[in-house]
Design a protein around this motif. Structure first.
Motif, PDB file in Angstrom:
ATOM      1  N   PRO A   1      41.994  61.898  20.767  1.00  0.00           N
ATOM      2  CA  PRO A   1      43.401  62.223  20.031  1.00  0.00           C
ATOM      3  C   PRO A   1      43.732  63.659  20.878  1.00  0.00           C
ATOM      4  O   PRO A   1      43.126  64.333  21.406  1.00  0.00           O
ATOM      5  CB  PRO A   1      43.148  62.350  18.756  1.00  0.00           C
ATOM      6  CG  PRO A   1      41.777  62.623  18.616  1.00  0.00           C
ATOM      7  CD  PRO A   1      40.968  62.076  19.671  1.00  0.00           C
ATOM      8  N   ALA A   2      45.281  64.029  20.658  1.00  0.00           N
ATOM      9  CA  ALA A   2      45.687  65.372  21.148  1.00  0.00           C
ATOM     10  C   ALA A   2      45.144  66.408  20.176  1.00  0.00           C
ATOM     11  O   ALA A   2      44.885  67.538  20.995  1.00  0.00           O
ATOM     12  CB  ALA A   2      47.240  65.375  21.098  1.00  0.00           C
ATOM     13  N   GLU A   3      44.981  66.198  19.217  1.00  0.00           N
ATOM     14  CA  GLU A   3      44.372  67.242  18.245  1.00  0.00           C
ATOM     15  C   GLU A   3      43.610  66.709  16.906  1.00  0.00           C
ATOM     16  O   GLU A   3      43.846  65.592  16.764  1.00  0.00           O
ATOM     17  CB  GLU A   3      45.793  67.974  17.774  1.00  0.00           C
ATOM     18  CG  GLU A   3      45.256  69.225  16.869  1.00  0.00           C
ATOM     19  CD  GLU A   3      46.649  69.910  16.579  1.00  0.00           C
ATOM     20  OE1 GLU A   3      46.747  70.237  15.051  1.00  0.00           O
ATOM     21  OE2 GLU A   3      47.474  70.378  17.321  1.00  0.00           O
ATOM     22  N   VAL A   4      42.520  67.331  16.609  1.00  0.00           N
ATOM     23  CA  VAL A   4      41.637  66.889  15.626  1.00  0.00           C
ATOM     24  C   VAL A   4      41.781  68.092  14.727  1.00  0.00           C
ATOM     25  O   VAL A   4      41.363  69.364  14.874  1.00  0.00           O
ATOM     26  CB  VAL A   4      40.215  66.834  16.173  1.00  0.00           C
ATOM     27  CG1 VAL A   4      39.553  66.423  14.699  1.00  0.00           C
ATOM     28  CG2 VAL A   4      40.301  65.543  16.747  1.00  0.00           C
TER      29      VAL A   4
ATOM     30  N   THR B   1      39.799  69.102   8.242  1.00  0.00           N
ATOM     31  CA  THR B   1      39.826  67.414   7.437  1.00  0.00           C
ATOM     32  C   THR B   1      39.229  66.600   8.410  1.00  0.00           C
ATOM     33  O   THR B   1      38.754  65.530   7.824  1.00  0.00           O
ATOM     34  CB  THR B   1      41.082  67.299   7.143  1.00  0.00           C
ATOM     35  OG1 THR B   1      42.141  66.989   8.041  1.00  0.00           O
ATOM     36  CG2 THR B   1      41.815  68.205   6.017  1.00  0.00           C
ATOM     37  N   GLY B   2      39.172  66.946   9.758  1.00  0.00           N
ATOM     38  CA  GLY B   2      38.676  65.713  10.812  1.00  0.00           C
ATOM     39  C   GLY B   2      39.851  64.835  11.100  1.00  0.00           C
ATOM     40  O   GLY B   2      39.341  63.972  11.751  1.00  0.00           O
ATOM     41  N   TYR B   3      41.218  65.063  10.445  1.00  0.00           N
ATOM     42  CA  TYR B   3      41.990  64.081  10.722  1.00  0.00           C
ATOM     43  C   TYR B   3      42.600  64.066  12.444  1.00  0.00           C
ATOM     44  O   TYR B   3      42.578  65.408  12.879  1.00  0.00           O
ATOM     45  CB  TYR B   3      43.144  64.191  10.084  1.00  0.00           C
ATOM     46  CG  TYR B   3      43.163  63.914   8.515  1.00  0.00           C
ATOM     47  CD1 TYR B   3      42.021  63.212   8.204  1.00  0.00           C
ATOM     48  CD2 TYR B   3      43.903  64.467   7.546  1.00  0.00           C
ATOM     49  CE1 TYR B   3      41.893  62.716   6.460  1.00  0.00           C
ATOM     50  CE2 TYR B   3      44.024  64.126   6.016  1.00  0.00           C
ATOM     51  CZ  TYR B   3      42.795  63.425   5.792  1.00  0.00           C
ATOM     52  OH  TYR B   3      42.751  63.344   4.310  1.00  0.00           O
ATOM     53  N   ARG B   4      42.712  62.949  12.906  1.00  0.00           N
ATOM     54  CA  ARG B   4      43.065  62.834  14.620  1.00  0.00           C
ATOM     55  C   ARG B   4      44.696  62.692  14.322  1.00  0.00           C
ATOM     56  O   ARG B   4      45.243  61.878  13.657  1.00  0.00           O
ATOM     57  CB  ARG B   4      42.345  61.599  15.027  1.00  0.00           C
ATOM     58  CG  ARG B   4      40.711  61.709  15.028  1.00  0.00           C
ATOM     59  CD  ARG B   4      40.546  60.202  15.390  1.00  0.00           C
ATOM     60  NE  ARG B   4      38.956  60.372  15.763  1.00  0.00           N
ATOM     61  CZ  ARG B   4      38.070  60.085  14.715  1.00  0.00           C
ATOM     62  NH1 ARG B   4      38.388  60.198  13.713  1.00  0.00           N
ATOM     63  NH2 ARG B   4      36.723  60.089  15.365  1.00  0.00           N
TER      64      ARG B   4
END
Length: 355
Positions: A34-37, A41-44
């Motif tokens: 992904p572009a960012e994590v 929260t660990g959300y991608r």
């Protein structure tokens, strides 16, 4: 300066027609990060510019391109991608032709239209005996359809194969004939010892494959061999593609055998293989330290787990002192090959210990 909007994994999954679980897998495989994590929260989060790469990955997945081949194609220049994907397409087309030919022949035979073509091949008797004895160790003890050895003639070789669905052993032996139609027959374990005893007494034997029968012929006599219904799986589909392999580790077979014998007798104990640069670390689940075995490595480092019983059987099937473990992606079988007799091979699926 404007920046591209970030998409949640759910939104991106809808846009590229891939499941969120698949996106997570491709992230872990290093194929589509992904572009960012979010560190908390660990959300991608993904950007629209990643959609093209995801679309290419989806299209390759739809035609069965392995992850490692995808990674190679996307990481290099277009010329390299073209060569890698052309190689995959050629192998896929060849497999499809072989599969179609076998299916057509079987359907014709079942319909009573055309009998299966008689085929005769000449092979070294002692080597075939050795191959049958070795691979028979992988045959199932309880599943009737797998309680035996498949004799598979393909091109210029005859390959004895056996499996219990947890591991598979095969030994490819050249035949005297330059061109041979594909054919196969399933030999039950009962009577196999009598067959191998006969084979090892003759330098050359001819094996005749007919409709519902197999006959072994030597210089003076012929011997009919009982066969069973061939419900053996399409094992060629799981044999690792050498072009897609990511690493190889070669080590002394006796060193690993001794290490396994010295441990607890629990055959289901997970054994951890940690492959690094010219080293192999081996440990059991729960061990705080691993034992180092001298090794020669090439390719990427990796960590794999195998049940102890499976490793013991696989090592016992090998010949010679040096063996190589060849691996590719985590979802493909690994291959154990004796360095001194590379026509013999064992396939095993790595496993993960239960948490």
């Amino acid at each position: 300066m404007a920046t591209e909007p970030l998409l949640t994994i759910s939104a991106f999954a809808r846009a590229v027609e891939l499941a969120p679980s698949t996106l997570r897998y491709y992230d872990e495989a290093g194929l589509l990060p992904p572009a960012e994590v979010d560190p908390r929260t660990g959300y991608r989060y993904y950007t629209p510019e990643l959609e093209r790469r995801a679309s290419l990955i989806r299209r390759m997945r739809n035609v069965g391109v392995p992850v490692e081949t995808m990674r190679t194609a996307l990481a290099g220049p277009p010329e390299r991608a073209a060569a890698v994907l052309a190689g995959f397409a050629e192998r896929a087309a060849r497999n499809a032709q072989q599969t179609q030919a076998v299916i057509d022949e079987i359907v014709s035979a079942l319909q009573g239209q055309v009998p299966i073509q008689d085929v005769a091949v000449t092979v070294d008797g002692p080597e075939l005996a050795a191959g049958l004895r070795k691979v028979a160790r992988a045959a199932s003890d309880h599943e009737l359809a797998l309680r035996g050895v498949l004799l598979d003639v393909d091109g210029g070789a005859i390959t004895p194969v056996a499996t219990d669905r947890y591991w598979l052993a095969h030994w490819s032996i050249p035949v005297a004939e330059a061109q041979t139609p594909d054919c196969r027959a399933f030999l039950p374990l009962d009577g196999l010892e009598d067959l191998t005893s006969r084979l090892e007494h003759h330098d050359a034997v001819t094996i005749e494959f007919g409709s519902g029968k197999v006959t072994i012929c030597d210089e003076t006599d012929s011997m009919p061999i009982p066969t069973a219904d061939d419900r053996f799986p399409a094992y060629r589909l799981i044999v690792p593609d050498t072009a897609a392999r990511s690493g190889r580790v070669t080590f002394d077979r006796s060193a690993l055998t001794a290490l396994l014998s010295a441990g607890p007798g629990d055959d289901e104990t997970p054994i951890r293989f940690a492959v690094g640069t010219d080293r192999l670390g081996v440990s059991r689940l729960g061990d705080t330290e691993s034992t180092r075995i001298d090794a020669v490595t090439s390719g990427t480092s990796t960590t794999m787990w195998f049940p102890a019983a499976l490793l013991r059987k696989a090592l016992d099937t090998m010949v010679g002192s040096a063996v190589s473990l060849v691996y590719s992606t985590s979802d493909r079988a690994v291959q154990l090959i004796p360095v001194e007799q590379n026509r013999l091979g064992v396939l095993m699926m790595p496993s993960r210990p239960e948490p």
